[in-house]
Design a protein around this motif. Structure first.
Motif, PDB file in Angstrom:
ATOM      1  N   GLU A 188      16.421  49.774  69.700  1.00 47.59           N
ATOM      2  CA  GLU A 188      15.628  50.129  71.275  1.00 47.59           C
ATOM      3  C   GLU A 188      16.854  48.989  72.379  1.00 47.59           C
ATOM      4  O   GLU A 188      16.529  48.705  73.123  1.00 47.59           O
ATOM      5  N   PHE A 189      18.336  49.071  71.982  1.00 51.64           N
ATOM      6  CA  PHE A 189      18.871  48.593  72.922  1.00 51.64           C
ATOM      7  C   PHE A 189      18.820  46.683  72.961  1.00 51.64           C
ATOM      8  O   PHE A 189      19.174  46.242  72.277  1.00 51.64           O
ATOM      9  N   TRP A 190      18.245  46.490  73.742  1.00 53.63           N
ATOM     10  CA  TRP A 190      17.685  44.938  74.246  1.00 53.63           C
ATOM     11  C   TRP A 190      16.445  44.216  72.649  1.00 53.63           C
ATOM     12  O   TRP A 190      16.509  43.570  72.880  1.00 53.63           O
ATOM     13  N   PRO A 229      20.421  46.956  64.476  1.00 57.62           N
ATOM     14  CA  PRO A 229      19.274  46.398  65.772  1.00 57.62           C
ATOM     15  C   PRO A 229      19.823  45.182  66.078  1.00 57.62           C
ATOM     16  O   PRO A 229      20.608  44.368  65.718  1.00 57.62           O
ATOM     17  N   VAL A 230      20.020  44.722  67.673  1.00 55.76           N
ATOM     18  CA  VAL A 230      20.631  42.793  67.955  1.00 55.76           C
ATOM     19  C   VAL A 230      19.057  42.044  66.951  1.00 55.76           C
ATOM     20  O   VAL A 230      18.694  42.060  66.353  1.00 55.76           O
ATOM     21  N   PRO A 231      20.416  40.800  66.666  1.00 57.21           N
ATOM     22  CA  PRO A 231      20.006  40.335  66.214  1.00 57.21           C
ATOM     23  C   PRO A 231      19.030  39.289  66.587  1.00 57.21           C
ATOM     24  O   PRO A 231      18.094  38.795  67.547  1.00 57.21           O
ATOM     25  N   LEU A 285      24.812  41.353  71.029  1.00 57.30           N
ATOM     26  CA  LEU A 285      24.188  43.018  70.525  1.00 57.30           C
ATOM     27  C   LEU A 285      25.626  44.097  70.267  1.00 57.30           C
ATOM     28  O   LEU A 285      26.471  44.578  69.043  1.00 57.30           O
ATOM     29  N   VAL A 286      26.410  43.510  71.361  1.00 54.94           N
ATOM     30  CA  VAL A 286      28.099  44.131  70.639  1.00 54.94           C
ATOM     31  C   VAL A 286      28.511  43.554  69.796  1.00 54.94           C
ATOM     32  O   VAL A 286      29.627  43.882  68.705  1.00 54.94           O
ATOM     33  N   LYS A 287      28.988  42.426  70.072  1.00 55.97           N
ATOM     34  CA  LYS A 287      29.071  41.361  69.197  1.00 55.97           C
ATOM     35  C   LYS A 287      28.698  41.718  67.605  1.00 55.97           C
ATOM     36  O   LYS A 287      29.836  42.158  66.252  1.00 55.97           O
ATOM     37  N   ASN A 288      27.095  41.848  67.144  1.00 55.90           N
ATOM     38  CA  ASN A 288      26.848  42.412  66.477  1.00 55.90           C
ATOM     39  C   ASN A 288      27.211  43.406  65.644  1.00 55.90           C
ATOM     40  O   ASN A 288      27.642  43.727  64.355  1.00 55.90           O
TER      41      ASN A 288
END
Ligand code: PSU
Ligand code: MN
Length: 306
Positions: A188-190, A229-231, A285-288
């Motif tokens: 869910e993004f953030w 998913p974001v780390p 999250l973009v870098k991941n």
């Protein structure tokens, strides 16, 4: 004229493509409209570095001087991030942007369109566009592109300002696989997500590449969502984020914000009301996603050789 003649390749990108090396496309609306200056520019450059560290060549896309640029210099990235007049180019804007030689940033949809033309199979972004909340009828052309263009998009799901369940139903209708990368639930993004369904789980780059490659070898022509998913360490506080989303939606309604300005307005509003915390999560999250995309690109390149 062949529409491929409109492609202007960075030499490093065309060398990589000609020799079958892994390439990851990157969009530019996230630079021009998705993040504030100067973090947008530093992030774009860092994301390119992450792609390289993970074994692939980055190709950031944009429209300039009546051509599709595939791979940008750092000066061009700076220009996209710092000049106010950059146009957000979605699918329907492509013709006008080319004919008027407008400086245009590519959305997910337009990046997919250019990537496919250039022969790039995978691209990384932050979050996809989708079905907006409420009954405005606002549905991102990112979904149109995913239904019709065979490119894989690595994202942390769909931007959580949207109606996530309806967006997932729409992706199912379009025949788009939603692969969860090391997850059973849709990100869910953030935040990492908790209960929305994916269509299948993949646990490593090779499994992802195998599923993507089989989707296309079967003759399917749709895109693929690879949702990472974001780390954990970068996840936002769900309560803070949800409060900021609701505040942003109320402000957008009060100010009559609509159309292509909606997503940039909401993202900027949320950065402000979280005191910048949402931006840090967005960057992480973009870098991941860039790292995942590069690793999958490496596996796709070796599958392509077989
Ligand atoms: N991911 C981010 N930030 C962004 C975007 C994606 O982390 O700003 C951009 C993408 O370019 C996407 C666009 O295509 O937002 C969606 O805009 P719309 O909802 O107007 O289609
Ligand atoms: Mn829209």
């Amino acid at each position: 004229m062949d529409s491929k003649d409109l492609l202007l390749f960075d030499p490093e990108v065309s060398d990589a493509l000609n020799s079958g090396k892994p390439v990851v496309a990157l969009e530019s609306t996230i630079i021009s409209h998705g993040m504030p200056y100067p973090r947008n520019v530093s992030t774009a450059l860092e994301v390119e570095a992450v792609v390289r560290e993970n074994g692939a060549i980055p190709a950031t896309t944009a429209l300039m001087d009546g051509q599709f640029c595939v791979g940008l210099s750092s000066d061009q990235i700076e220009k996209l991030g710092s000049s106010g007049g950059v146009k957000k180019v979605s699918l329907r804007d492509i013709g006008v942007a080319l004919s008027k030689e407008i400086l245009g940033a590519t959305t997910v949809a337009t990046t997919m369109f250019i990537a496919e033309k250039a022969g790039i199979q995978i691209f990384a972004t932050g979050g996809l566009g989708g079905v907006h909340r409420g009954d405005s009828g606002d549905v991102s052309a990112d979904l149109t592109a995913l239904g019709t263009i065979p490119v894989t998009v690595v994202s942390a799901g769909v931007k959580a300002i949207l109606d996530l369940p309806r967006t997932l139903e729409f992706l199912e209708t379009l025949g788009v696989p939603v692969l969860g990368y090391e997850t059973d639930v849709f990100p869910e993004f953030w935040i990492r997500g908790s209960n929305l369904p994916i269509s299948a789980r993949v646990d490593d780059p090779l499994a992802a590449a195998a599923a993507i490659s089989a989707h296309w070898s079967s003759g399917m022509k749709s895109g693929v969502v690879l949702a990472a998913p974001v780390p954990v360490e970068d996840e936002a506080d769900p309560e803070v984020i949800n409060a900021a989303i609701n505040e942003g939606l109320a402000a957008a309604a009060a100010q009559g914000v609509a159309g292509s300005g909606t997503t940039p307005f909401l993202l900027a509003h949320i950065v402000e009301s979280t005191g910048g915390a949402s931006l840090e999560t967005n960057i992480a999250l973009v870098k991941n996603n860039a790292a995942v995309a590069a690793k999958v690109a490496v596996e796709l390149a070796s599958l392509n050789k077989k």
